[in-house]
Write a protein that holds these residues in place. Structure first.
Motif, PDB file in Angstrom:
ATOM      1  N   ASP A 298       0.845  -1.190   0.000  1.00  9.41           N
ATOM      2  CA  ASP A 298       0.000   0.000   0.000  1.00  9.41           C
ATOM      3  C   ASP A 298       0.886   1.247   0.000  1.00  9.41           C
ATOM      4  OD1 ASP A 298      -1.532   2.269   1.068  1.00  9.41           O
ATOM      5  OD2 ASP A 298      -3.118   0.781   1.420  1.00  9.41           O
ATOM      6  N   THR A 299       0.804   2.025  -1.084  1.00 12.12           N
ATOM      7  CA  THR A 299       1.718   3.166  -1.209  1.00 12.12           C
ATOM      8  C   THR A 299       1.430   4.250  -0.170  1.00 12.12           C
ATOM      9  OG1 THR A 299       0.292   4.046  -2.928  1.00 12.12           O
ATOM     10  CG2 THR A 299       2.270   2.884  -3.659  1.00 12.12           C
ATOM     11  N   LEU A 300       0.176   4.397   0.229  1.00 14.64           N
ATOM     12  CA  LEU A 300      -0.122   5.412   1.246  1.00 14.64           C
ATOM     13  C   LEU A 300       0.504   5.016   2.594  1.00 14.64           C
ATOM     14  CD1 LEU A 300      -1.395   8.022   2.234  1.00 14.64           C
ATOM     15  CD2 LEU A 300      -3.568   6.806   2.511  1.00 14.64           C
ATOM     16  N   ILE A 301       0.384   3.743   2.921  1.00 18.92           N
ATOM     17  CA  ILE A 301       1.017   3.283   4.171  1.00 18.92           C
ATOM     18  C   ILE A 301       2.538   3.480   4.082  1.00 18.92           C
ATOM     19  CG2 ILE A 301       1.557   1.200   5.531  1.00 18.92           C
ATOM     20  CD1 ILE A 301      -1.181   2.256   6.217  1.00 18.92           C
ATOM     21  N   ASN A 302       3.119   3.202   2.941  1.00 21.08           N
ATOM     22  CA  ASN A 302       4.571   3.415   2.779  1.00 21.08           C
ATOM     23  C   ASN A 302       4.937   4.878   2.993  1.00 21.08           C
ATOM     24  OD1 ASN A 302       4.967   0.742   2.279  1.00 21.08           O
ATOM     25  ND2 ASN A 302       4.981   0.959   0.032  1.00 21.08           N
ATOM     26  N   LYS A 303       4.098   5.759   2.470  1.00 22.38           N
ATOM     27  CA  LYS A 303       4.327   7.195   2.620  1.00 22.38           C
ATOM     28  C   LYS A 303       4.192   7.588   4.111  1.00 22.38           C
ATOM     29  CE  LYS A 303       4.284  11.616   1.179  1.00 22.38           C
ATOM     30  NZ  LYS A 303       5.500  12.321   0.812  1.00 22.38           N
ATOM     31  N   ILE A 304       3.148   7.035   4.750  1.00 26.46           N
ATOM     32  CA  ILE A 304       2.935   7.317   6.175  1.00 26.46           C
ATOM     33  C   ILE A 304       4.148   6.841   6.985  1.00 26.46           C
ATOM     34  CG2 ILE A 304       1.563   6.632   8.215  1.00 26.46           C
ATOM     35  CD1 ILE A 304      -0.915   6.674   6.315  1.00 26.46           C
ATOM     36  N   TYR A 305       4.638   5.661   6.652  1.00 28.45           N
ATOM     37  CA  TYR A 305       5.806   5.131   7.364  1.00 28.45           C
ATOM     38  C   TYR A 305       7.021   6.043   7.153  1.00 28.45           C
ATOM     39  CZ  TYR A 305       9.510   1.983   8.902  1.00 28.45           C
ATOM     40  OH  TYR A 305      10.595   1.452   9.542  1.00 28.45           O
ATOM     41  N   ASP A 306       7.243   6.478   5.919  1.00 30.84           N
ATOM     42  CA  ASP A 306       8.414   7.323   5.629  1.00 30.84           C
ATOM     43  C   ASP A 306       8.328   8.671   6.345  1.00 30.84           C
ATOM     44  OD1 ASP A 306       9.505   5.333   4.131  1.00 30.84           O
ATOM     45  OD2 ASP A 306       8.867   6.163   2.194  1.00 30.84           O
ATOM     46  N   VAL A 307       7.144   9.273   6.317  1.00 31.13           N
ATOM     47  CA  VAL A 307       6.999  10.573   6.983  1.00 31.13           C
ATOM     48  C   VAL A 307       7.086  10.398   8.504  1.00 31.13           C
ATOM     49  CG1 VAL A 307       5.448  12.550   7.358  1.00 31.13           C
ATOM     50  CG2 VAL A 307       5.752  11.615   5.050  1.00 31.13           C
ATOM     51  N   SER A 308       6.621   9.267   8.999  1.00 33.01           N
ATOM     52  CA  SER A 308       6.781   8.973  10.431  1.00 33.01           C
ATOM     53  C   SER A 308       8.265   8.901  10.787  1.00 33.01           C
ATOM     54  CB  SER A 308       6.109   7.639  10.783  1.00 33.01           C
ATOM     55  OG  SER A 308       4.712   7.743  10.641  1.00 33.01           O
ATOM     56  N   LYS A 309       9.005   8.179   9.965  1.00 31.30           N
ATOM     57  CA  LYS A 309      10.441   8.060  10.221  1.00 31.30           C
ATOM     58  C   LYS A 309      11.117   9.423  10.217  1.00 31.30           C
ATOM     59  CE  LYS A 309      12.469   5.123   7.462  1.00 31.30           C
ATOM     60  NZ  LYS A 309      13.357   4.049   6.941  1.00 31.30           N
ATOM     61  N   TYR A 310      10.729  10.279   9.270  1.00 29.46           N
ATOM     62  CA  TYR A 310      11.320  11.615   9.195  1.00 29.46           C
ATOM     63  C   TYR A 310      10.907  12.451  10.414  1.00 29.46           C
ATOM     64  CZ  TYR A 310      12.789  16.116   7.286  1.00 29.46           C
ATOM     65  OH  TYR A 310      13.398  17.338   7.108  1.00 29.46           O
ATOM     66  N   THR A 311       9.665  12.279  10.824  1.00 27.05           N
ATOM     67  CA  THR A 311       9.189  12.991  12.021  1.00 27.05           C
ATOM     68  C   THR A 311       9.998  12.571  13.243  1.00 27.05           C
ATOM     69  OG1 THR A 311       6.964  13.100  11.081  1.00 27.05           O
ATOM     70  CG2 THR A 311       7.155  13.433  13.464  1.00 27.05           C
ATOM     71  N   LEU A 312      10.210  11.284  13.389  1.00 25.32           N
ATOM     72  CA  LEU A 312      11.000  10.800  14.530  1.00 25.32           C
ATOM     73  C   LEU A 312      12.449  11.265  14.408  1.00 25.32           C
ATOM     74  CD1 LEU A 312      11.071   9.123  17.146  1.00 25.32           C
ATOM     75  CD2 LEU A 312      11.671   7.129  15.747  1.00 25.32           C
ATOM     76  N   GLU A 313      12.983  11.243  13.187  1.00 27.88           N
ATOM     77  CA  GLU A 313      14.372  11.700  12.975  1.00 27.88           C
ATOM     78  C   GLU A 313      14.530  13.142  13.465  1.00 27.88           C
ATOM     79  OE1 GLU A 313      16.136  11.086   8.995  1.00 27.88           O
ATOM     80  OE2 GLU A 313      16.896  13.158   9.113  1.00 27.88           O
TER      81      GLU A 313
END
Lengths: 721, 721
Positions: A298-313
């Protein structure tokens, strides 16, 4: 008055080692460098160019410290000692004259002591020899009371608390701990729009660091208004952060801002006969490695995961902080969530322990952590989690006394019913939610209290304090019993929110009910009742912070509602992405419109658009979709329960203390490769799973278990439900 | 996480004042400047050029501080704020931008807050307006928890401890507390003897400061060996302190030593092609005023008094220290005696409170003060004395919590019989005396413990803690009862030294017995028995330190043995003068010969020849000869009981909080002039005393009392016994 001449003796607690070639590192009293650094970081907050320090007690390091270790050398060797502070160096109790930092240590067994005094920052040392090096096997104390009285009797060493030294990665004598700064790298702007004497610079996404102005020419004032949104940057009156530069004489220069800021946009307003050529930035970041990963169909979930990672970073800095724009403080409830996300991404123990040490501070305890009742409890729970994920017993052993004094503080503040209730000066937070009652005895606080006592019992055991281990266990059981006897309402099929004047209130909120599920305090029957009557019940007040959504979705996942949660995730986090979010927010209420999303705390741009607690999909996807979680400390044993929740496939890595666990899962096949411990793959399958070299254990119904050992690549064929 | 926007409200505890023109001074959290300064001073000790820090926990200041005060202005005025640290300034809760330290305060009632962060030294502020000034009426806290929760409710201010600010005499914005240094003045040498490449410089008497070398020429090394005696200065191998200078290139320069030292002699040894012209010194001293005085018909006593004053002067520095050569630390037992001498000389409260605050340090208590059981008790007793002499209630009110936690520590360390016994890590000191047993339950420690509990009861009352006042009173009575039931031995007519395994030992020492007299714990009968069987009994181990001679002679004076004590004083202190002492020593044993007097602690020149506790004649002559002592706090009431003890006449001044009490006494006439309180002159006279405007009250036998009121000069004719 004078003390008698003292000599240092090698005694039982000294660690006698056979030296081997090692790398030296700076060492200090554990927690002290961390407290200094936390003070520095938390006092960098500004609010519209005003210094904005925390509003609770900040602690200080111990100013006088004794370090020692006993070495057994096969050959003499020279050591060089560096110290942050005024120091004296002793070999077997004989001091070297001041100003000398080199010493030949003869062959044989010898004790080296370095005593350091430093008021401005934590006393620290770096000792370099061929085999003698400073590292965390050295012992430290802030109250050395070794001496020999006139009768020649040595006082008992046990009166002095010796701990293992703290260290991090300061592996060069010139790399002073007190001078620590996060690394930076240069980033350029994506667009710059000039209009009269204003430059609006867009860095393309939420970011953090030091703005640099290039080609400043002329004289006058330059004001920089930062914005996480364009609206904020363009609001001279309401931007939450700003910088001002004044050039009284004509200049031709560049300038880097002194304090780091959070922003996507910067509005640079020149006032007077002054202009700039361009602006760029130094991106400031924590040097931690990304180990966890997740991708799926699911590309939206992938996007959510990536933005989450950036938020945590962005929120992983010297410590795990709340949000990068505003507080930039260490908040215990926020940090707990970052720790959990960390276990599924960086698995960086130093950032976790550093944050926990900074939060706990020093004795005496004069207030709750961050002044918040629940935040004290989260601190205990975070120690529990830390031990489960990392298996780091040493940390528990060393910090158990500070856990004890924190718990003593709590125990001394129980009310006449033995329950925790906010007292004068306490902040009962729970969540940002309109009209949420903080009155009386709140069920949620008792639940956190019970879990904290369970943590204390566990840690008392580790610290070999058997008496208190059983005492805490009893206390925990008592509070847990009270949670049910006092708050469970059979008609409502839920725990009620609170008791006031000894009587249950009518109100049911989600908080205690969702924690009861993943704390595993409820019976299976209660879980189902709570799921139906609370979690999936729209008439119960909704949660609007990602902070509590974290736990709400965790509770649902723990109940096997991965499909429902996936939809929620896509709608909630996807909702922020739809509004152009490049990092996740402090609060998101889908009912709001336009610039309403930017406001909070009664301020137009009060809301943080990059908040650590917004990044929880990292945790949910790792723990409840890939399904990896430790069942014994440090992943000695663990389970893998992949749950696609409607995805076609997913794959990723979960870090552990000893390497990663790799999981691929589609509707037909699961592939596992693990570097550590003993795993148990738990799956439901319409047919009995098959695969090379796999022993499948049917556990009833359509459930199967397969043992996972390190270093083997398992391919399991199954049929998803 | 984010706290809601907070505002400061004027609430009940705020001190609302009508401003009047005042002088601004630097202010800080009470005790914090003092702790910083004590750390600095105590870490200046060196031992043969080696840094020699204390061996107990050193505390740190609070790093984040909020200062506030509410002002009611008739007209607007501008204030300027200076701070040691990063600060923010708020007017009625609204912060001023960073970098701005001026503010117009409008007419009316307004609250000013300054919040300061400083890791290196205590946060401090200096606020200067026309009527608004910083002073000790400002309130401070290190844990401001004022905030308004989302319901708009202000949390209870009482959760935050507000104290009155600390201050001293930093009355100029440029005079930073953290930069404090004692003043110095130039002194020249009395003789300089050159022999080859060595210069032996004699300053004529014991002194303290920074040696200056003039006309250094050439290159090479210069070593300075300091000596309180000529023998020590000439001993390259055993002088306790030294300095080394190295000039690798040819120079032509002067040099001032970095660290102050104690010495009479300096032996300057040039090594290489280098020489000096001469040496002088910067004498370093505390800027306190000498208010007390004493002269009498006996020139030796006058000399003893003068050398005592000089000894105390040298040991009165940033704090009352033990001795100037070696430790230069603040020791509680030593300090107690300096405080008492101070009440009869400088009457300088700041040096007393500063020393008490430095000794007490911060919570948590992890050890006895200076690690010594008896020294903790002396600390309590010194608070008792301080209150009696000064009447300073504010100090008690502010420091009562630290007294309580110190006493809690003691109470938690009682043995199964409820008695204090040295535990692991405790040092039971009592005195330097060969073979003195420290085993078991020592009577002396219980007596100090009882007195400490009495002090706690008194102070609890002042701090309005009535429950504990009565609790401490009960505890004190219980310990006092035990002192007699467990240790009094009717056959020996004395308290025995100790109990071991629950049984009295055979040993009788002077310690508990002499304290029992001036603590007034004995009955009159017991006092007489103790005087005869202990104090005046040569078979009881003799005291060889001026430290315990202080109390021994005090006990005898309290029994009316002024004639005996005068002879003892002339023999003991006179004995030191005969041996050439220019200041009084740490220990004096008349049986020793020559250089034996210089040795101690197994070191040739280990003994301090200038020790504060050597100056006790100041106290004895003021309190027991001039006979002036307070009977109510701060000399609200006091007695004058002149005792010539064989002198023909004596006269002197005793300082009080509100001026001096002047006393002249011969065998025929007493003259009194007092500036304070209500005095009672108590005399014995062969005939009824007479004098103008005097009301004589016969109190039985040949005793008479005359009331002394301030401002009147009384001349009383009487006939001495």
């Amino acid at each position: 008055m004078h003390r008698v001449v003292f000599v240092y003796l090698c005694i039982s607690v000294c660690l006698c080692v056979t030296a081997s070639a090692q790398k030296a590192t700076w060492i200090w009293y554990p927690g002290d460098f961390e407290i200094n650094l936390a003070n520095k970081m938390q006092n960098r907050r500004t609010d519209r160019n005003t210094f904005f320090p925390p509003f609770w007690k900040m602690d200080a390091h111990y100013v006088l410290m004794d370090f020692h270790k006993v070495f057994d050398l096969t050959a003499p060797e020279e050591i060089t000692v560096y110290a942050e502070g005024t120091f004296n160096l002793k070999l077997d109790g004989n001091a070297v004259e001041s100003g000398i930092n080199k010493l030949i240590v003869p062959a044989g067994k010898h004790k080296i002591n370095v005593k350091v005094w430093n008021e401005a920052s934590a006393p620290a040392i770096f000792v370099q020899g061929k085999t003698i090096v400073s590292d965390n096997t050295w012992l430290v104390t802030f109250e050395d009371k070794e001496w020999i009285d006139e009768s020649g009797k040595t006082s008992d060493i046990s009166a002095t608390k010796w701990l293992n030294a703290g260290s991090w990665n300061f592996n060069d004598p010139t790399q002073l701990p007190s001078a620590f700064k996060l690394p930076t790298k240069k980033l350029t702007a994506v667009t710059t729009t000039k209009k009269n004497n204003e430059w609006l610079v867009d860095f393309g996404k939420e970011t953090f660091g030091f703005v640099q102005l290039h080609g400043i020419k002329g004289s006058g004032k330059i004001n920089l208004y930062y914005g996480e949104s364009k609206e904020e940057a363009l609001s001279v009156t309401d931007a939450m952060t700003l910088d001002r530069l004044t050039f009284t004489k004509n200049v031709q220069t560049d300038s880097t801002m002194i304090l780091s800021k959070a922003f996507r946009y910067v509005n640079i307003v020149c006032d007077g006969n002054i202009s700039i050529d361009s602006a760029s930035m130094l991106y400031e970041y924590a040097d931690v490695k990304q180990r966890g990963s997740f991708t799926c169909s699911d590309t939206l979930i992938n996007k959510i995961y990536d933005v989450s990672k950036y938020t945590l970073e962005l929120n992983t800095r010297e410590f795990f902080i709340d949000g990068i724009k505003r507080d930039r403080w260490v908040w215990s409830g926020d940090a707990l969530q970052s720790y959990l996300m960390n276990y599924y991404s960086y698995f960086d123990n130093p950032t976790v322990t550093r944050t926990m040490m900074a939060l706990r501070g020093k004795d005496p305890v004069t207030a709750h952590i961050n002044t918040i009742l629940d935040y004290t409890f989260y601190w205990f729970i975070s120690v529990y989690d830390y031990y489960l994920y990392t298996g780091d017993k040493k940390f528990i052993e060393q910090f158990y006394p500070r856990m004890q004094s924190m718990m003593d503080y709590c125990l001394s503040r129980r009310n006449k019913n033995g329950l925790m209730e906010g007292l004068s000066g306490d902040w009962t937070f729970i969540d940002w939610a309109a009209g949420l009652s903080k009155k009386g005895e709140i069920s949620f606080e008792q639940m956190l209290f019970a879990r904290s006592l369970e943590t204390m019992s566990l840690c008392a055991d580790i610290a070999n304090d058997k008496t208190n281990a059983s005492e805490y266990k009893k206390l925990a059981a008592d509070i847990k019993e009270k949670v049910f006897s006092l708050y469970w309402n059979q008609q409502k099929n839920a725990l009620v929110h609170s008791r006031v004047d000894g009587r249950q209130t009518e109100n049911v909120t989600r908080y205690a009910n969702m924690f009861g599920i993943f704390f595993n305090y409820f019976t299976d029957e209660q879980k189902l009742a709570v799921k139906q009557h609370v979690l999936l019940n729209d008439s119960i007040q909704k949660i609007t912070t990602p902070y509590m959504r974290f736990y709400e979705l965790e509770a649902l996942c723990a109940m096997g509602e991965q499909s429902y949660v996936l939809k929620e995730m896509k709608s909630y986090w996807g909702g922020m992405l739809n509004l152009g979010a490049t990092s996740f927010w402090e609060e998101y209420n889908p009912d709001k419109k336009g610039a309403e999303h930017l406001a909070m705390y009664g301020r137009k741009f009060g809301k943080s658009l990059c908040h650590a607690w917004g990044a929880s999909p990292i945790y949910l996807l790792g723990k409840y979709y890939l399904g990896v979680s430790p069942t014994r400390p440090g992943y000695e044993a663990y389970t893998i329960q992949p749950q696609l929740g409607g995805l076609q496939w997913m794959q990723g890595k979960v870090p552990t203390p000893n390497g990663d666990i790799e999981v691929y899962c589609s509707t037909k096949q699961i592939k596992i490769k693990s570097a550590t411990g003993t795993g148990t793959l738990k799956i439901k399958s319409k047919t009995k799973p098959t695969g090379k070299d796999i022993i499948v254990n049917a556990t009833g119904g359509d459930s199967y278990e397969i043992t996972i050992l390190p270093g083997v690549e398992y391919v399991v064929n199954y049929k998803v439900f």
